[in-house]
Design a protein around this motif. Structure first.
Motif, PDB file in Angstrom:
ATOM      1  N   TRP A  68       0.782  -1.240   0.000  1.00 45.83           N
ATOM      2  CA  TRP A  68       0.000   0.000   0.000  1.00 45.83           C
ATOM      3  C   TRP A  68       0.816   1.294   0.000  1.00 45.83           C
ATOM      4  O   TRP A  68       0.252   2.378  -0.120  1.00 45.83           O
ATOM      5  N   VAL A  69       2.131   1.210   0.094  1.00 46.08           N
ATOM      6  CA  VAL A  69       2.959   2.424   0.070  1.00 46.08           C
ATOM      7  C   VAL A  69       3.684   2.495  -1.270  1.00 46.08           C
ATOM      8  O   VAL A  69       4.542   1.659  -1.561  1.00 46.08           O
ATOM      9  N   ASP A  70       3.319   3.474  -2.091  1.00 43.97           N
ATOM     10  CA  ASP A  70       3.971   3.650  -3.395  1.00 43.97           C
ATOM     11  C   ASP A  70       5.463   3.883  -3.209  1.00 43.97           C
ATOM     12  O   ASP A  70       5.878   4.712  -2.403  1.00 43.97           O
ATOM     13  N   GLY A  71       6.259   3.123  -3.945  1.00 42.28           N
ATOM     14  CA  GLY A  71       7.705   3.291  -3.915  1.00 42.28           C
ATOM     15  C   GLY A  71       8.411   2.617  -2.752  1.00 42.28           C
ATOM     16  O   GLY A  71       9.627   2.674  -2.665  1.00 42.28           O
ATOM     17  N   TRP A  72       7.663   1.972  -1.851  1.00 36.07           N
ATOM     18  CA  TRP A  72       8.279   1.291  -0.708  1.00 36.07           C
ATOM     19  C   TRP A  72       8.934   0.011  -1.214  1.00 36.07           C
ATOM     20  O   TRP A  72       8.253  -0.894  -1.704  1.00 36.07           O
ATOM     21  N   ASP A  73      10.241  -0.060  -1.135  1.00 38.19           N
ATOM     22  CA  ASP A  73      10.987  -1.200  -1.668  1.00 38.19           C
ATOM     23  C   ASP A  73      12.151  -1.529  -0.734  1.00 38.19           C
ATOM     24  O   ASP A  73      13.299  -1.178  -1.009  1.00 38.19           O
ATOM     25  N   PRO A  74      11.862  -2.186   0.386  1.00 37.81           N
ATOM     26  CA  PRO A  74      12.931  -2.462   1.348  1.00 37.81           C
ATOM     27  C   PRO A  74      13.957  -3.451   0.797  1.00 37.81           C
ATOM     28  O   PRO A  74      13.621  -4.388   0.087  1.00 37.81           O
ATOM     29  N   GLU A  75      15.201  -3.189   1.145  1.00 34.87           N
ATOM     30  CA  GLU A  75      16.293  -4.114   0.836  1.00 34.87           C
ATOM     31  C   GLU A  75      16.639  -4.831   2.137  1.00 34.87           C
ATOM     32  O   GLU A  75      17.113  -4.217   3.096  1.00 34.87           O
ATOM     33  N   PHE A  76      16.372  -6.126   2.174  1.00 34.61           N
ATOM     34  CA  PHE A  76      16.556  -6.890   3.408  1.00 34.61           C
ATOM     35  C   PHE A  76      18.013  -7.299   3.577  1.00 34.61           C
ATOM     36  O   PHE A  76      18.593  -7.956   2.732  1.00 34.61           O
ATOM     37  N   ALA A 103      15.415   3.480   0.349  1.00 35.10           N
ATOM     38  CA  ALA A 103      15.964   4.672  -0.290  1.00 35.10           C
ATOM     39  C   ALA A 103      14.824   5.481  -0.880  1.00 35.10           C
ATOM     40  O   ALA A 103      13.854   4.924  -1.408  1.00 35.10           O
ATOM     41  N   HIS A 104      14.933   6.783  -0.738  1.00 34.69           N
ATOM     42  CA  HIS A 104      13.965   7.704  -1.324  1.00 34.69           C
ATOM     43  C   HIS A 104      14.746   8.921  -1.801  1.00 34.69           C
ATOM     44  O   HIS A 104      15.314   9.652  -0.985  1.00 34.69           O
ATOM     45  N   GLY A 105      14.811   9.074  -3.111  1.00 39.48           N
ATOM     46  CA  GLY A 105      15.654  10.140  -3.652  1.00 39.48           C
ATOM     47  C   GLY A 105      17.102   9.871  -3.294  1.00 39.48           C
ATOM     48  O   GLY A 105      17.604   8.770  -3.482  1.00 39.48           O
ATOM     49  N   ASP A 106      17.760  10.863  -2.717  1.00 37.43           N
ATOM     50  CA  ASP A 106      19.163  10.673  -2.323  1.00 37.43           C
ATOM     51  C   ASP A 106      19.302  10.327  -0.843  1.00 37.43           C
ATOM     52  O   ASP A 106      20.400  10.355  -0.291  1.00 37.43           O
ATOM     53  N   GLU A 107      18.195   9.988  -0.195  1.00 38.38           N
ATOM     54  CA  GLU A 107      18.219   9.649   1.233  1.00 38.38           C
ATOM     55  C   GLU A 107      18.061   8.138   1.427  1.00 38.38           C
ATOM     56  O   GLU A 107      17.132   7.528   0.905  1.00 38.38           O
TER      57      GLU A 107
END
Length: 78
Positions: A32-40, A57-61
């Protein structure tokens, strides 16, 4: 320079806790969160458990996350 930030939040949801609690795991949030892509990082299979570590990661953060407390029976995660 490294920044440190701590956040705490409480939310109220309209729905049975057994149904909505899984939506607030790293994997559940991908539903349900657009762009949520955790790296485990640990465990690599993404199983939510105490001691898990992942990053997003989101943008440069880039954010490093650690699960220090996990008790799905009483619906607690920290």
């Amino acid at each position: 320079m490294t920044n440190h930030l701590e956040r705490s939040h409480s939310i109220v949801l309209s729905g049975p806790v057994d149904r909505v609690f899984p939506l607030f795991t790293p994997t559940g949030e991908t539903l349900w969160v657009d762009g949520w892509d955790p790296e485990f990082l640990h465990p690599q299979d993404g199983e939510t458990r105490q001691g898990m570590v992942f990053r997003t990661a989101h943008g440069d953060e880039t954010t490093l996350w650690a699960c220090t407390d996990w008790d799905p029976v009483v619906h607690r995660v920290r």
